[in-house]
Design an enzyme around this catalytic site. Structure first.
Site, PDB file in Angstrom:
ATOM      1  N   ASP A 132      -1.647  -2.242 -27.443  1.00  0.00           N
ATOM      2  CA  ASP A 132      -1.590  -1.724 -26.336  1.00  0.00           C
ATOM      3  C   ASP A 132      -2.112  -0.739 -25.738  1.00  0.00           C
ATOM      4  O   ASP A 132      -3.085  -0.381 -26.973  1.00  0.00           O
ATOM      5  CB  ASP A 132       0.048  -1.235 -26.368  1.00  0.00           C
ATOM      6  CG  ASP A 132       0.501  -0.769 -25.281  1.00  0.00           C
ATOM      7  OD1 ASP A 132       0.320  -1.774 -23.654  1.00  0.00           O
ATOM      8  OD2 ASP A 132       0.672  -0.018 -25.116  1.00  0.00           O
ATOM      9  N   SER A 133      -2.364   0.078 -24.525  1.00  0.00           N
ATOM     10  CA  SER A 133      -2.921   1.145 -24.500  1.00  0.00           C
ATOM     11  C   SER A 133      -2.492   2.540 -25.322  1.00  0.00           C
ATOM     12  O   SER A 133      -2.796   3.353 -24.956  1.00  0.00           O
ATOM     13  CB  SER A 133      -3.215   1.809 -23.058  1.00  0.00           C
ATOM     14  OG  SER A 133      -1.795   1.656 -23.026  1.00  0.00           O
ATOM     15  N   CYS A 155      -0.210  -5.748 -23.778  1.00  0.00           N
ATOM     16  CA  CYS A 155      -0.002  -4.482 -22.858  1.00  0.00           C
ATOM     17  C   CYS A 155      -0.233  -5.940 -21.406  1.00  0.00           C
ATOM     18  O   CYS A 155      -0.475  -6.438 -21.654  1.00  0.00           O
ATOM     19  CB  CYS A 155      -1.456  -3.888 -22.961  1.00  0.00           C
ATOM     20  SG  CYS A 155      -1.703  -2.935 -21.277  1.00  0.00           S
ATOM     21  N   GLU A 162       4.789   8.008 -22.471  1.00  0.00           N
ATOM     22  CA  GLU A 162       3.913   8.615 -23.321  1.00  0.00           C
ATOM     23  C   GLU A 162       4.152  10.480 -24.179  1.00  0.00           C
ATOM     24  O   GLU A 162       3.855  10.647 -25.186  1.00  0.00           O
ATOM     25  CB  GLU A 162       2.014   8.972 -23.152  1.00  0.00           C
ATOM     26  CG  GLU A 162       1.635   7.284 -22.590  1.00  0.00           C
ATOM     27  CD  GLU A 162       1.662   6.433 -23.858  1.00  0.00           C
ATOM     28  OE1 GLU A 162       0.449   7.300 -24.866  1.00  0.00           O
ATOM     29  OE2 GLU A 162       1.857   5.077 -24.196  1.00  0.00           O
ATOM     30  N   CYS A 194       6.390  -3.523 -17.985  1.00  0.00           N
ATOM     31  CA  CYS A 194       4.992  -3.320 -18.511  1.00  0.00           C
ATOM     32  C   CYS A 194       5.899  -2.935 -20.011  1.00  0.00           C
ATOM     33  O   CYS A 194       7.238  -2.601 -19.951  1.00  0.00           O
ATOM     34  CB  CYS A 194       4.394  -1.383 -17.854  1.00  0.00           C
ATOM     35  SG  CYS A 194       4.153  -0.235 -18.440  1.00  0.00           S
ATOM     36  N   HIS A 220       6.128  -0.251 -22.177  1.00  0.00           N
ATOM     37  CA  HIS A 220       6.599   0.857 -22.119  1.00  0.00           C
ATOM     38  C   HIS A 220       8.016   1.125 -21.733  1.00  0.00           C
ATOM     39  O   HIS A 220       8.617   1.862 -22.280  1.00  0.00           O
ATOM     40  CB  HIS A 220       5.448   2.026 -21.249  1.00  0.00           C
ATOM     41  CG  HIS A 220       4.155   2.751 -21.950  1.00  0.00           C
ATOM     42  ND1 HIS A 220       3.576   2.189 -22.061  1.00  0.00           N
ATOM     43  CD2 HIS A 220       4.249   3.827 -22.286  1.00  0.00           C
ATOM     44  CE1 HIS A 220       2.323   2.308 -22.497  1.00  0.00           C
ATOM     45  NE2 HIS A 220       2.851   3.494 -23.152  1.00  0.00           N
TER      46      HIS A 220
HETATM   47  N1  DGL Z   1       2.212  -0.722 -21.773  1.00  0.00           N
HETATM   48  C1  DGL Z   1       1.236  -1.322 -20.855  1.00  0.00           C
HETATM   49  C2  DGL Z   1       1.328  -2.215 -19.961  1.00  0.00           C
HETATM   50  O1  DGL Z   1       2.604  -3.026 -19.946  1.00  0.00           O
HETATM   51  C3  DGL Z   1       0.573  -0.200 -20.364  1.00  0.00           C
HETATM   52  C4  DGL Z   1       0.467   1.117 -19.604  1.00  0.00           C
HETATM   53  C5  DGL Z   1      -0.724   1.651 -19.679  1.00  0.00           C
HETATM   54  O2  DGL Z   1      -1.473   2.536 -20.037  1.00  0.00           O
HETATM   55  O3  DGL Z   1      -0.412   2.441 -18.645  1.00  0.00           O
HETATM   56  O4  DGL Z   1       0.689  -2.205 -18.757  1.00  0.00           O
END
Ligand code: DGL
Length: 267
Positions: free
Chosen positions: A11-12, A74, A152, A184, A186
Site C-alpha cells: 500500500d502507499s 491500495c 496517516e 480506500c 485507509h
Molecule cells: N489506501 C490507498 C487506497 O486504497 C491510498 C491512499 C493514498 O495514498 O492516498 O487508495
C-alpha cells in the site's frame, strides 16, 4: 529446511495494514511481508501515471522477496496498475477493487451503491468499470481525500473528523444509497465515524475484508495455501521512517505491527 514463501502486501502507507490484518485473520499460517510506501504517500492526489510508476517499483521490490502472491492493498494503485501487474509477475496478483465491487453488487437491494475513495481512484473510473456490466446498478462516487490524511496522522475520531465525515457523506445519504464501498484501504480505520454518519440502513463493504477473502480463494484454488499449522512471521517494510511507521502503525493496529525495516525501492 522448509522455506515458506510469504504473501507480499503493498500500500502507499498505513491503509493496507487493514488488508494485512484481514489476510492474517483469514490465513493465520501464512507469512506476510508488508510494504508501505510512506515516503511517497498519499497516492490519492497524484496522477495515475505517477501512482503507476511508484506502485510498480514497490511491487517489483516485493516480487524480488520471493513472495508466492502479491496483494495490491491500495485502491489507487490497483486502479493504476492492475492489468500491467497481472502480466508482469509470475505469481498471482490480488487486488481490492474487483472483490469489493462484486460484494457490493451481491448485497444491494436497490442497486444504488456509493463508493468513497481517493481522487486517483475516482479519476480512473475503476469502480464504474467493475460494475458496468451489471444491469440495474447505479454507482455514486465521492472522493474523500482528507480521510487519508487523518489516518496517516493516526487520527480516527474527534469533532474535526466528524465534521469532515458529515461534509463528505451526508450528500451520499441524501442520494439514497443502500450500500457503501469503502474504496480506500485507509477507510476501514474510520468505519466507526463513517457508519455513524451513514446510519444503520446503509451496509458498508470493506475493500480490505473482500480482498483478503479473494486472497484465500486464489491461494486455495492454485494449491498455494500453507498446509502446516505453524505460527506465521510478519515483516513490515517502509520507504519512510521505520520509527514513524512503527509508532503510527501500533497506534492504529496495536501490537500487530512489529519488526519494521526501512527499504529503498529505487536504485
Ligand atoms: N489506501 C490507498 C487506497 O486504497 C491510498 C491512499 C493514498 O495514498 O492516498 O487508495
Amino acid at each position: 529446511m522448509i522455506c515458506v514463501q510469504p504473501i507480499g502486501v503493498f500500500d502507499s502507507g498505513f491503509g493496507g495494514l487493514t488488508v494485512a490484518r484481514a489476510v492474517i485473520d483469514q490465513l493465520p499460517h501464512e507469512d506476510v511481508v508488508y510494504l508501505g510506501d510512506t515516503a511517497r504517500a498519499p497516492y490519492g492526489p497524484k496522477s495515475l501515471p505517477e501512482v503507476r510508476e511508484y506502485a510498480l517499483e514497490c511491487l517489483d521490490y516485493l516480487a524480488a522477496q520471493d513472495v508466492k502472491a502479491l496483494v495490491i492493498a491500495c485502491n489507487s494503485a490497483s486502479s493504476a496498475v492492475l492489468r500491467d501487474a497481472r502480466e508482469r509477475y509470475s505469481v498471482p496478483v490480488v487486488d481490492v477493487i474487483l472483490p469489493a465491487a462484486r460484494r457490493a453488487v451481491g448485497i444491494t437491494k436497490t442497486g444504488r451503491i456509493g463508493v468513497i475513495c481517493t481522487q486517483a481512484t475516482a479519476n480512473s473510473g475503476s469502480y464504474d468499470d467493475a460494475v458496468a456490466a451489471v444491469p440495474g446498478v447505479e454507482l455514486v462516487t465521492t472522493p474523500c481525500p482528507l480521510f487519508v490524511e487523518y489516518v496517516e496522522a493516526g487520527v480516527t475520531s474527534g469533532a474535526e473528523l466528524m465534521d469532515v465525515a458529515r461534509e463528505y457523506l451526508l450528500p451520499l445519504r441524501a442520494a439514497d444509497i443502500d450500500t457503501l464501498i469503502l474504496g480506500c484501504t485507509h477507510y476501514p480505520l474510520l468505519s466507526g465515524a463513517i457508519s455513524y454518519v451513514m446510519g444503520p440502513d446503509v451496509a458498508l463493504v470493506s475493500s480490505a475484508d473482500e480482498c483478503a477473502r479473494e486472497a484465500f480463494a486464489v491461494l486455495n484454488d492454485q494449491g498455494l495455501l500453507e498446509e502446516s499449522h505453524r505460527q506465521a512471521e510478519l515483516r513490515f517494510l517502509t520507504t519512510g521512517s521505520p520509527e514513524l511507521f512503527a509508532g503510527v502503525g501500533r497506534r492504529l493496529m496495536g501490537g500487530f505491527v512489529s519488526q519494521v525495516e526501512q527499504v529503498y525501492t529505487t536504485a
